[in-house]
Each structure stands twice: as C-alpha cells, then as structure tokens.
Design a protein around this motif. Structure first.
Motif, mmCIF file in Angstrom:
data_model
loop_
_atom_site.group_PDB
_atom_site.id
_atom_site.type_symbol
_atom_site.label_atom_id
_atom_site.label_comp_id
_atom_site.label_asym_id
_atom_site.label_seq_id
_atom_site.Cartn_x
_atom_site.Cartn_y
_atom_site.Cartn_z
ATOM 1 N N ARG A 156 0.830 -1.206 0.000
ATOM 2 C CA ARG A 156 0.000 0.000 0.000
ATOM 3 C C ARG A 156 0.862 1.252 0.000
ATOM 4 N NH1 ARG A 156 -3.148 0.062 5.008
ATOM 5 N NH2 ARG A 156 -1.476 1.348 5.860
ATOM 6 N N TYR A 216 -6.111 -4.146 -5.339
ATOM 7 C CA TYR A 216 -5.303 -2.933 -5.477
ATOM 8 C C TYR A 216 -6.119 -1.673 -5.791
ATOM 9 C CZ TYR A 216 -1.109 -5.806 -5.385
ATOM 10 O OH TYR A 216 -0.105 -6.660 -4.996
ATOM 11 N N MET A 273 -6.665 0.308 -1.516
ATOM 12 C CA MET A 273 -6.100 -0.567 -0.488
ATOM 13 C C MET A 273 -6.382 -0.083 0.929
ATOM 14 S SD MET A 273 -2.529 -1.756 -2.308
ATOM 15 C CE MET A 273 -2.341 -3.272 -1.378
ATOM 16 N N ARG A 274 -6.685 1.191 1.098
ATOM 17 C CA ARG A 274 -6.985 1.692 2.440
ATOM 18 C C ARG A 274 -8.378 1.249 2.890
ATOM 19 N NH1 ARG A 274 -3.819 4.357 5.558
ATOM 20 N NH2 ARG A 274 -1.985 5.392 4.730
#
Length: 706
Positions: free
Chosen positions: A43, A351, A354-355
């Motif tokens: 990340r 992807y 990602m947070r």
C-alpha cells in the motif's frame, strides 16, 4: 507471462505482459501458484506511485538533495531528464511467492525441477530467484499457508533481535500480518504477549490466539494496560511492527518498557526520539533488517555464498525454513489470517483502494497452464530507416536514460530489447517503440534483420556477448569496458580478425564525440601535448557491483578507461607506457583515488586524476591541454575556454558528453555502412592501458604497452 507492476509516473497498478525470465547461474526459475499481498508494504508503494511530484519529494527529502546537487553540477535540463527517466521505471510488486521449480541454474544442487518452494519472488507467473532466497515447502503445508513464509521471516528476525526469554512480557505494537505472526511466535516461545492495534478485527484475531490484545480506540491506555498486566514492572521488550508517520509510537514504547528494556523496530514510524525516554531507563533500541542475516549482501544473496551455520545460526533462508517448519508443526496457524483468494486476472479487487480494503491477508491465485514465452511483441516500429535494425541487450538505467533517447532522436529502428528478467525489457521496449521485448538475447543473434547489437549489460558479460555477436556475423557496439582481462581481449582480437570486413566493433567511449572535445582537438593542433584530466568521480560503496573486480572490473578498468580514450583522442597517438599511483598507506587496495601517467608514441604526456574523495558540488570532469603556448580548459562538458588561442575565447552550451553524436553516427553506419567510429587498434590500446594501470599499481613501476 503476466506480472503486477506499479507505474510511478501515472500511479496506476498494472498487470503487464512480459517475457519469462532466463534462469541464471545460482538461481532457480519458479512457476508461481500463489502469492500473498502484503497490504501494509505494498500500500505504501502504491500510494507513493499515486502521489504527485511534490508529495513524492516530501516523502524522500534525501533524494531532493541529490537532485539539487545534480542541478548545480550538470544543469537543470539533464537533471530533469534523469528524474523523469527514474520515474518512468515501474516497481515490480510483491515479495511473498510460492510455486514449483521449473528450471535450475548452474551451481544449484539443493533444488530439482518439480520442488514446491517459497521465495521472495514478485507477483508474476514466473520468477527467477537466487537459491539463498528460496526454501522447500513441507508436504503437509499448503501453497496458501506457505505464502506467509517471507512475511513470517520479517517478524521472526525482529524477534531474534529482541532475544525474548521464557516468561518475559513482550508488547507487539501493530497487529497487521507481521505483527500477528510475530505475536503467535512469541507466545509459542513462552512469552506473555500484549498486542496493540486500532483495528478491532485484528485485535479479535489476536485474542482468539491467546494474546492479550487491546484497541486504544476503545479508551484503553496502552501504557497503563502494560503496567497493570506486568504489576508495574513494564514490558521486557517491545516489538514495533506498525506503520505510522508520527513519533508517538516510539515514545509510548519507551514509556511501557521496564528499566533496561529492549525496543526493536520492524515497521516504519517517525523516529524523532526523545533522549530522556531512553536515558532514564537505559533502554536499547535496534532496527530489524528484513528477513535476516544475509539481506542485501550480494555475496550471500546473488552469489550464493552461505554463512557457516556455526557462526551465523539464522540466515534469511534458515528463517524461511523455520517459518515453514512452524506452520508444518502447527506451532504457527496462519489459516485464520486468510481473508480472501483472488484470481490474478482480478487483481484490481485488491489494489483498487487498499486503504478501504478490509482484508487481513489477500492471496493471489495464478493460472496453472501458463507457458514460457521469452519474446513478447510490443508493436510495429513505425520508423524504418534503411534496412538495418538494432538489437539492444540490457535494459538498465543507462540504456533507458541515455541510449534510447539518443537513438530515438535519429529514428533508429530497434527490433529487440533484451534483459534477463524480462520486465525491464518490456518497459524499455514500450518507451523506445521497439518491436519486441525478450529475455533471450540470442533471438536477435539469429535474426537476419539485425545488423548491429548494442550491449549494455554488467561488465563481466561484455566479452562473451561481443564474441557471440561477432561469431553471429553482426556488428557490435558495447558500452565500456570492452572486457576485463587480457585473455578476453586476445579472444576478441582473434574473433574480430576472422570476422567479415563489413563488421565493425565499437566501444562506447562517447566523450571523444562531444562537440567540446572535437573543438578542443581542432584548436590545439598536432604535435606533443601535456594533458591533465580530472574526474571528480564521487564515492561508490565497496559492495556495489562496479567495485567487484570479477563483475565490474573496478573503477579504473570499468570507468577511468573513458578518460584514457579521451586523452588518446586529444593526443592523436597511442599509449606506450603507464604508471599509476593511489592514495593511502595501502595503495594497492585503493583504486578509487589514483593518478595515472600516460606516455604516448608522439611524445605527449597525460595525467588522469581519478578521485572519489571530492565534493559533489564541484564539477565532475575537467580537462586541460597545454601545447605551443596555448591552453584549453574544458569544464564539465558545458564550457570550453581558450588562452593564447587566436580567434577563440570560449564555447558554452548545455552539458554534452558526446552520446547524441556517437549514436547518430552509429545509426548512420548501420544504415549506410562505413568504417568503425573508433579504430579497432585504438580500442585495443585503450583497453590494454587500463589493464596496465592495475599492473603498475601492483608492481609500483612503469608498465609498457605492447
């Protein structure tokens, strides 16, 4: 094959089609079945790629300083070109790979085709990995479980540095993948383990594993909690596996530690430490380096030289094997950490953001029917000048930043770009608008459309590739040096003499093609001269490959040969004797700071000062020529001044070391034919002179050149 990369320029995470890498000596080629996505580390890379230039600069202040220093010496335009070229090189993502061995390189005896193995390979259908970064998987460990090998080793190495004892209390700050694995290993080691994280899902998993886990969001003070659990003593050790920008994590780690406690950092946090925190308790602090002993050691990782077990018990490979053993014996249970399994084609599910992705461990599944393709078409080369086409071996920074832009300006037709790992070949082929990317350079040697091969690999590969190219009946351009020793040089001489008269051999001694050097030679005229050339080369650590005599040839053979050729060009003569002296009490061991004396057939004397101990803010290269009451001074390829030279005072311009003209002339020769850019006899003379420098240093005497 397909591989996941991070484009630093656009910020996109891309599934790229690239050639399958070639297996190398000491390496194994692995067909991937599963990989683990390290959400924390990856990340950070993805977010760095998506950041704008200003934010990228803020994250890397040391790089900004390097850029500013380069602007001072090289100018703004060359610096910007170098920066944008660097941003154009994508990052391969992933380092937790599982698959089966499909080929073994020379010197590999511990693996055979068909072995199931774990390695630090990328998210790619095939990976080529050095043997000391590969470990066999026990039969009762699944591929999914084995993907935790590398992640587990990172936590294990932190534990080894912490050196916990049976019955001690250890706090793990950050319960991501590394933290959860480390906490379970510490518990198995007989420690009382306290876990701290702001994610309740991770805290709950830790509690289910018998770990005292807390979430500060719930109003629990971590420091007070540790004091309560330890009866006011404090933690014996704190393992920080968290990622945070601030300094509060390290401050809290100190507060919760007992006197003379240990703090080990595995994660990435702010390190503006308070002296008082450590002073009062006499705390120790250490940063853990990745998977274990051997990491970033070229001798261990790339050359396969293992450390003796009796003296280095836990190397990174032995840590890999330990994690696999712990999974096999059920000491470590990673199944509860697996949140999802995603097909490689659907990688964007992980992807995309990602947070917001709530996964603990995401596993990528790879197709089992992938084939080995070592040539990947990129597109038709739209610019076709004449019949001659080029093939380029090597896709490193120099090829990307210097060779390709110079060839593009003259519309040179490039059919192949080759690199052993494949990815860099594909990236550079797209940039160059080449027809194909390949991991097998011999494809171009067998292609009748290829007239010339450009070799820009590491120095130890030059001689063999030059020989193969000449024997294939093609002209060759090789970046300096031509070769690394006399035996290689003699073999090349013999091969060149046997080659067709139309075949040429050129070495990338580009400085003689600079308009500044050409003007300098014209102004100084004929006859004997005194030449003083200074290279403020800058320091290069001894572990860098250029310094390895077997790989890079050292800095004299590998780099100072540039200035030997330049002096020969300006002298318009051949070197007949060499004497070299080096700085320090043991000059035979130091070729970074030397003075080279060259004696020429026509009476010219040249002094080359090759120094690595100067300031980066000073000009990198300077050449002075004294002859017939004239003095010419060339300053860093940007300014030429004349003293006592009728009708000439100075010439200025942007930095030009001759690459553009060199490759323009080279392309012209490919299309129209003609003599070699540099006489073969001159190339051989320069190469022998560089060998003589090393011999002179050893003998402490002048060495004649035959």
């Amino acid at each position: 094959m397909k591989q996941i990369i991070q484009d630093l320029k656009s910020g996109a995470t891309v599934l790229e089609e690239v050639p399958v890498p070639q297996v190398k000596s000491g390496y194994v080629l692995i067909q991937t079945t599963r990989t683990l996505v390290s959400l924390g580390t990856e990340r950070m890379l993805v977010e760095f790629g998506k950041a704008n230039l200003i934010d990228k600069a803020r994250q890397q202040p040391d790089k900004v300083k390097q850029v500013l220093d380069k602007i001072k010496t090289d100018g703004l335009q060359p610096t910007l070109e170098a920066v944008f070229n660097k941003l154009g090189q994508p990052l391969p993502l992933g380092y937790c790979n599982v698959g089966k061995v499909v080929a073994v390189g020379r010197g590999v005896t511990e693996f055979v085709v068909g072995d199931r193995v774990a390695s630090n390979g990328n998210h790619a259908e095939y990976v080529c990995v050095p043997k000391n970064l590969v470990a066999k998987i026990p039969d009762n460990v699944t591929d999914e479980e084995a993907t935790f090998t590398v992640i587990g080793s990172i936590g294990l190495q932190g534990i080894r540095l912490l050196n916990p004892q049976l019955g001690e209390c250890v706090v793990v700050v950050g319960l991501g993948l590394i933290g959860l694995v480390a906490a379970e290993l510490l518990k198995a080691n007989g420690c009382k383990v306290i876990g701290v994280d702001f994610d309740q899902q991770k805290v709950d998993i830790a509690k289910n594993k018998g770990i005292y886990a807390i979430n500060p969001k719930n109003g629990i003070d971590p420091v007070k909690y540790v004091e309560e659990i330890t009866g006011g003593v404090g933690a014996d050790g704190v393992l920080i596996t968290a990622s945070a920008k601030g300094d509060e994590v390290i401050h809290q780690a100190c507060l919760m530690s007992r006197k003379r406690g240990r703090v080990v950092l595995v994660g990435v946090i702010g390190l503006n430490m308070r002296r008082d925190d450590f002073y009062k308790k006499e705390l120790s602090f250490q940063v853990s380096c990745s998977y274990g002993a051997g990491r970033y050691d070229d001798e261990y990782e790339n050359k396969g030289h293992d450390y003796p077990l009796a003296y280095v018990r836990w190397t990174e490979k032995r840590n890999f094997e330990t994690i696999l053993g712990a999974i096999s014996s059920k000491i470590l249970d990673v199944q509860p950490l697996i949140t999802e399994e995603v097909d490689l084609a659907n990688y964007a599910e992980i992807y995309g953001d990602m947070r917001k992705h709530g996964s603990i461990a995401s596993i990528l599944k790879f197709p089992v029917d992938s084939t080995i393709e070592r040539v990947v078409p990129v597109g038709e080369n739209r610019v076709m000048v004449g019949s001659g086409k080029l093939g380029i071996i090597g896709a490193g920074n120099f090829a990307s930043a210097t060779i390709i832009p110079a060839l593009q300006k003259v519309n040179a037709p490039i059919k192949y770009i080759a690199s052993a790992q494949g990815l860099t070949a594909k990236v550079l082929a797209k940039k160059a608008k080449a027809e194909n990317a390949t991991s097998d350079y011999r494809v171009m040697l067998n292609d009748p459309e290829i007239n010339m091969v450009i070799i820009t690999t590491r120095h130890n590969l030059h001689a063999s590739m030059v020989m193969e190219t000449l024997e294939a009946g093609k002209s060759v351009f090789v970046e300096k040096p031509l070769c690394l020793n006399e035996e290689e040089l003699q073999n090349i001489e013999n091969a060149y003499m046997k080659a067709n008269d139309k075949i040429t051999l050129t070495v990338g001694f580009n400085r003689r093609f600079s308009p500044f050097a050409v003007k300098m030679k014209a102004l100084v005229g004929g006859g004997p001269k005194n030449i003083v050339a200074t290279m403020n080369a800058g320091y290069i650590p001894l572990e860098v490959w250029v310094q390895d005599m077997e790989v890079g040839g050292g800095r004299i053979i590998g780099e100072a040969c540039h200035f030997i050729d330049l002096c020969s060009f300006l002298a318009d003569s051949k070197v007949i004797a060499v004497c070299m002296n080096a700085l320090g009490e043991n000059p035979q061991e130091n070729t970074d700071n030397v003075s080279i004396l060259l004696k020429y057939e026509n009476g010219t004397n040249a002094v080359i000062n090759y120094f690595a101990n100067g300031s980066k803010s000073y000009a990198k290269e300077r050449v002075e020529v004294f002859s017939q009451e004239k003095v010419l001074v060339l300053d860093n390829w940007r300014r030429l001044e004349g003293f006592g030279v009728k009708g000439f005072s100075k010439m200025t311009g942007t930095m030009d070391k001759g690459h553009k003209r060199q490759f323009a002339l080279l392309n012209e020769r490919v299309q129209k034919g003609g003599e070699a850019l540099i006489p073969f006899e001159s190339i051989v003379n320069t190469t022998r002179a560089s060998f003589a420098c090393i011999e002179s240093l050893k003998k402490k005497a002048w060495v004649e050149i035959r």
